[in-house]
Design a protein around this motif. Structure first.
Motif, PDB file in Angstrom:
ATOM      1  N   THR A   4       0.848  -1.188   0.000  1.00 49.73           N
ATOM      2  CA  THR A   4       0.000   0.000   0.000  1.00 49.73           C
ATOM      3  C   THR A   4       0.882   1.235   0.000  1.00 49.73           C
ATOM      4  O   THR A   4       1.740   1.410   0.863  1.00 49.73           O
ATOM      5  CB  THR A   4      -0.933   0.017   1.226  1.00 49.73           C
ATOM      6  OG1 THR A   4      -1.735  -1.163   1.200  1.00 49.73           O
ATOM      7  CG2 THR A   4      -1.834   1.236   1.211  1.00 49.73           C
ATOM      8  N   LEU A   6       0.911   5.482  -0.276  1.00 49.67           N
ATOM      9  CA  LEU A   6       0.169   6.733  -0.152  1.00 49.67           C
ATOM     10  C   LEU A   6       0.980   7.852  -0.776  1.00 49.67           C
ATOM     11  O   LEU A   6       2.118   8.103  -0.365  1.00 49.67           O
ATOM     12  CB  LEU A   6      -0.107   7.046   1.326  1.00 49.67           C
ATOM     13  CG  LEU A   6      -0.695   8.421   1.638  1.00 49.67           C
ATOM     14  CD1 LEU A   6      -2.036   8.620   0.930  1.00 49.67           C
ATOM     15  CD2 LEU A   6      -0.828   8.620   3.135  1.00 49.67           C
ATOM     16  N   ARG A  15       0.171  13.818  -8.168  1.00 47.85           N
ATOM     17  CA  ARG A  15      -0.491  12.623  -7.630  1.00 47.85           C
ATOM     18  C   ARG A  15      -0.808  11.632  -8.746  1.00 47.85           C
ATOM     19  O   ARG A  15      -0.635  10.425  -8.590  1.00 47.85           O
ATOM     20  CB  ARG A  15      -1.758  13.000  -6.860  1.00 47.85           C
ATOM     21  CG  ARG A  15      -1.479  13.702  -5.542  1.00 47.85           C
ATOM     22  CD  ARG A  15      -2.697  13.780  -4.643  1.00 47.85           C
ATOM     23  NE  ARG A  15      -3.909  14.227  -5.285  1.00 47.85           N
ATOM     24  CZ  ARG A  15      -4.340  15.481  -5.348  1.00 47.85           C
ATOM     25  NH1 ARG A  15      -3.617  16.455  -4.810  1.00 47.85           N
ATOM     26  NH2 ARG A  15      -5.479  15.779  -5.935  1.00 47.85           N
ATOM     27  N   GLU A  19       0.545   7.831  -9.318  1.00 46.32           N
ATOM     28  CA  GLU A  19      -0.415   6.743  -9.514  1.00 46.32           C
ATOM     29  C   GLU A  19      -0.056   5.921 -10.762  1.00 46.32           C
ATOM     30  O   GLU A  19      -0.061   4.687 -10.728  1.00 46.32           O
ATOM     31  CB  GLU A  19      -1.826   7.308  -9.654  1.00 46.32           C
ATOM     32  CG  GLU A  19      -2.884   6.250  -9.838  1.00 46.32           C
ATOM     33  CD  GLU A  19      -4.280   6.834  -9.995  1.00 46.32           C
ATOM     34  OE1 GLU A  19      -5.168   6.086 -10.406  1.00 46.32           O
ATOM     35  OE2 GLU A  19      -4.482   8.039  -9.721  1.00 46.32           O
ATOM     36  N   ARG A  28      -1.155  -1.104  -4.080  1.00 47.50           N
ATOM     37  CA  ARG A  28      -2.479  -0.517  -3.825  1.00 47.50           C
ATOM     38  C   ARG A  28      -2.202   0.965  -3.619  1.00 47.50           C
ATOM     39  O   ARG A  28      -1.436   1.350  -2.735  1.00 47.50           O
ATOM     40  CB  ARG A  28      -3.089  -1.135  -2.579  1.00 47.50           C
ATOM     41  CG  ARG A  28      -4.402  -0.512  -2.185  1.00 47.50           C
ATOM     42  CD  ARG A  28      -4.989  -1.248  -0.972  1.00 47.50           C
ATOM     43  NE  ARG A  28      -6.053  -0.454  -0.409  1.00 47.50           N
ATOM     44  CZ  ARG A  28      -6.074   0.013   0.838  1.00 47.50           C
ATOM     45  NH1 ARG A  28      -5.107  -0.292   1.677  1.00 47.50           N
ATOM     46  NH2 ARG A  28      -7.070   0.748   1.257  1.00 47.50           N
ATOM     47  N   HIS A  29      -2.806   1.811  -4.439  1.00 45.15           N
ATOM     48  CA  HIS A  29      -2.482   3.229  -4.453  1.00 45.15           C
ATOM     49  C   HIS A  29      -3.543   4.043  -3.714  1.00 45.15           C
ATOM     50  O   HIS A  29      -4.732   3.918  -3.995  1.00 45.15           O
ATOM     51  CB  HIS A  29      -2.362   3.715  -5.900  1.00 45.15           C
ATOM     52  CG  HIS A  29      -1.921   5.126  -6.011  1.00 45.15           C
ATOM     53  ND1 HIS A  29      -2.801   6.162  -6.069  1.00 45.15           N
ATOM     54  CD2 HIS A  29      -0.689   5.672  -6.038  1.00 45.15           C
ATOM     55  CE1 HIS A  29      -2.134   7.299  -6.143  1.00 45.15           C
ATOM     56  NE2 HIS A  29      -0.851   7.019  -6.130  1.00 45.15           N
ATOM     57  N   LEU A  30      -3.096   4.891  -2.780  1.00 40.44           N
ATOM     58  CA  LEU A  30      -3.949   5.856  -2.093  1.00 40.44           C
ATOM     59  C   LEU A  30      -3.352   7.233  -2.335  1.00 40.44           C
ATOM     60  O   LEU A  30      -2.156   7.362  -2.586  1.00 40.44           O
ATOM     61  CB  LEU A  30      -3.973   5.578  -0.585  1.00 40.44           C
ATOM     62  CG  LEU A  30      -4.369   4.172  -0.142  1.00 40.44           C
ATOM     63  CD1 LEU A  30      -4.123   4.004   1.347  1.00 40.44           C
ATOM     64  CD2 LEU A  30      -5.819   3.910  -0.478  1.00 40.44           C
ATOM     65  N   SER A  31      -4.173   8.273  -2.251  1.00 41.42           N
ATOM     66  CA  SER A  31      -3.621   9.615  -2.418  1.00 41.42           C
ATOM     67  C   SER A  31      -4.324  10.599  -1.503  1.00 41.42           C
ATOM     68  O   SER A  31      -5.461  10.385  -1.083  1.00 41.42           O
ATOM     69  CB  SER A  31      -3.725  10.071  -3.878  1.00 41.42           C
ATOM     70  OG  SER A  31      -5.062  10.257  -4.244  1.00 41.42           O
ATOM     71  N   ALA A  32      -3.593  11.681  -1.207  1.00 44.74           N
ATOM     72  CA  ALA A  32      -4.122  12.762  -0.380  1.00 44.74           C
ATOM     73  C   ALA A  32      -3.572  14.076  -0.904  1.00 44.74           C
ATOM     74  O   ALA A  32      -2.449  14.133  -1.401  1.00 44.74           O
ATOM     75  CB  ALA A  32      -3.717  12.569   1.076  1.00 44.74           C
ATOM     76  N   ILE A  41      -5.514   9.201   6.557  1.00 42.69           N
ATOM     77  CA  ILE A  41      -5.342   7.959   5.785  1.00 42.69           C
ATOM     78  C   ILE A  41      -4.309   7.057   6.444  1.00 42.69           C
ATOM     79  O   ILE A  41      -4.483   5.834   6.512  1.00 42.69           O
ATOM     80  CB  ILE A  41      -4.961   8.277   4.324  1.00 42.69           C
ATOM     81  CG1 ILE A  41      -6.143   8.930   3.612  1.00 42.69           C
ATOM     82  CG2 ILE A  41      -4.512   7.025   3.587  1.00 42.69           C
ATOM     83  CD1 ILE A  41      -5.821   9.505   2.244  1.00 42.69           C
ATOM     84  N   ASP A  45      -5.565   3.454   7.157  1.00 40.72           N
ATOM     85  CA  ASP A  45      -5.132   2.407   6.227  1.00 40.72           C
ATOM     86  C   ASP A  45      -3.732   1.861   6.478  1.00 40.72           C
ATOM     87  O   ASP A  45      -3.363   0.850   5.892  1.00 40.72           O
ATOM     88  CB  ASP A  45      -5.215   2.927   4.785  1.00 40.72           C
ATOM     89  CG  ASP A  45      -6.635   3.199   4.360  1.00 40.72           C
ATOM     90  OD1 ASP A  45      -7.420   2.240   4.325  1.00 40.72           O
ATOM     91  OD2 ASP A  45      -6.952   4.364   4.069  1.00 40.72           O
ATOM     92  N   PRO A  47      -0.519   2.685   5.456  1.00 42.42           N
ATOM     93  CA  PRO A  47       0.216   2.357   4.231  1.00 42.42           C
ATOM     94  C   PRO A  47       1.644   1.895   4.530  1.00 42.42           C
ATOM     95  O   PRO A  47       2.238   2.274   5.541  1.00 42.42           O
ATOM     96  CB  PRO A  47       0.222   3.679   3.456  1.00 42.42           C
ATOM     97  CG  PRO A  47       0.026   4.728   4.490  1.00 42.42           C
ATOM     98  CD  PRO A  47      -0.814   4.106   5.565  1.00 42.42           C
TER      99      PRO A  47
END
Length: 81
Positions: A4, A6, A15, A19, A28-32, A41, A45, A47
């Motif tokens: 994961t 972030l 961002r 990605e 697994r990609h998350l962004s803020a 996050i 999560d 990361p």
């Protein structure tokens, strides 16, 4: 099991670049878009890796990094300059 990641940056373009760079089944990609959103996050999560912009409005990358490392000293944080 995927890693994961972030991505935290106030730039939508950056961002998206991160990605695309880390697209695939290995991540697994998350962004803020802000430090506050990133910390939420991170708490939720957990990361494996955080890629963090240094200059953002509000809490800058250094402050966010310090908060992440205080919560998880073994966490991986990469600062973008």
């Amino acid at each position: 099991m995927s890693t994961t990641l972030l991505a935290v940056d106030d730039s939508v373009t950056m961002r998206k670049v991160l990605e695309i760079t880390f697209a695939g089944e290995d991540y697994r990609h998350l962004s803020a878009s802000s430090g506050d959103a990133a910390l939420e996050i991170v708490r939720r999560d957990k990361p494996d890796i955080v890629i963090l912009d240094i200059s953002m409005p509000g809490a800058d990358g250094y402050a966010v990094c310090a908060s992440i490392k205080a919560a998880n000293p073994r966490g991986f944080v990469v600062l973008l300059s």
